[in-house]
Write a protein that holds these residues in place. Sequence first.
Motif: not given
Length: 274
Positions: A182-210
């Motif tokens: 993440e780059m400067a995520s908003l984390n407060n009592r309204v908005f929340r993300t995991l807040g840490s890096p995620i390492v994916f394995g060989a068969n994982a698929k990541l999708l970002l929908r704007l």
Amino acid sequence: MRVAIYNNQTPESQRVTKLLKAEMTKAGLVFDQQAPNVVVTIGGDGTLLSAFHHYEALLDRIRFVGIHTGHLGFYTDWRNYEIDDLVDSLVNDSGQSVSYPLLDMHAIYSDGSIDHYTALNESTLRNITKTMVCNVYINNELFETFRGDGLCISTPTGSTAYNKSVGGAIMDPHSIGFQLAEMASLNNRVFRTLGSPIVFGANAKLLLRLKDENGHLMTCDREQVKIQHRPGERHLVEISYQVAKKQINFAQYRHNNFWHRVRDAFIGGAQNEI
């Protein structure tokens, strides 16, 4: 043995290029920029990134070797004063290599068109006009809604580059997978993300929908794709990431310890046990 040379334009890199060509000619090696067996890059990691994309269509047939003429790089194993040793290694080449995974990217637009990219280091996505909002899907399931400056998706070898500067983890380059930071995520009592890096394995698929249509800047290594939306024009809808089927191959003529390189680059000095 057919060898291509890809160099930057600094005086030192041009000097080394001239010297390498002369020594290759003496040794009977063939200089071939179009269909090489080995591509020798002269410069730094940025030069090797450029060479990678220049020869991307030939990845299954070529190997890379890097000579650094400035600061120590993670992809450049040889120094500018080791030309004779490198030429000897090229002459006695037996096909030895080491391979590293790449990142496969598909950018999907509102008109249904798709752009495909392959990253050696990383891809980033951000909104340059306001807070970026996107849904993050892991293996086709919604994981979180991200709000912040942006996201960085990196390969194992790219984990020591921009990924590290935004708080991502350093991955062993021999692992098969990729990473989301993440780059400067908003984390407060309204908005929340995991807040840490995620390492994916060989068969994982990541999708970002704007969530928004305009103001996005997408990168693939050093290439920037600015996507501004005007009425009636296409806009970026989502980007998918997974480990690419193809890999990058380096001609490994000698062993260079990755963790020694990490220690020298980021810690330095004498490290004594206590």
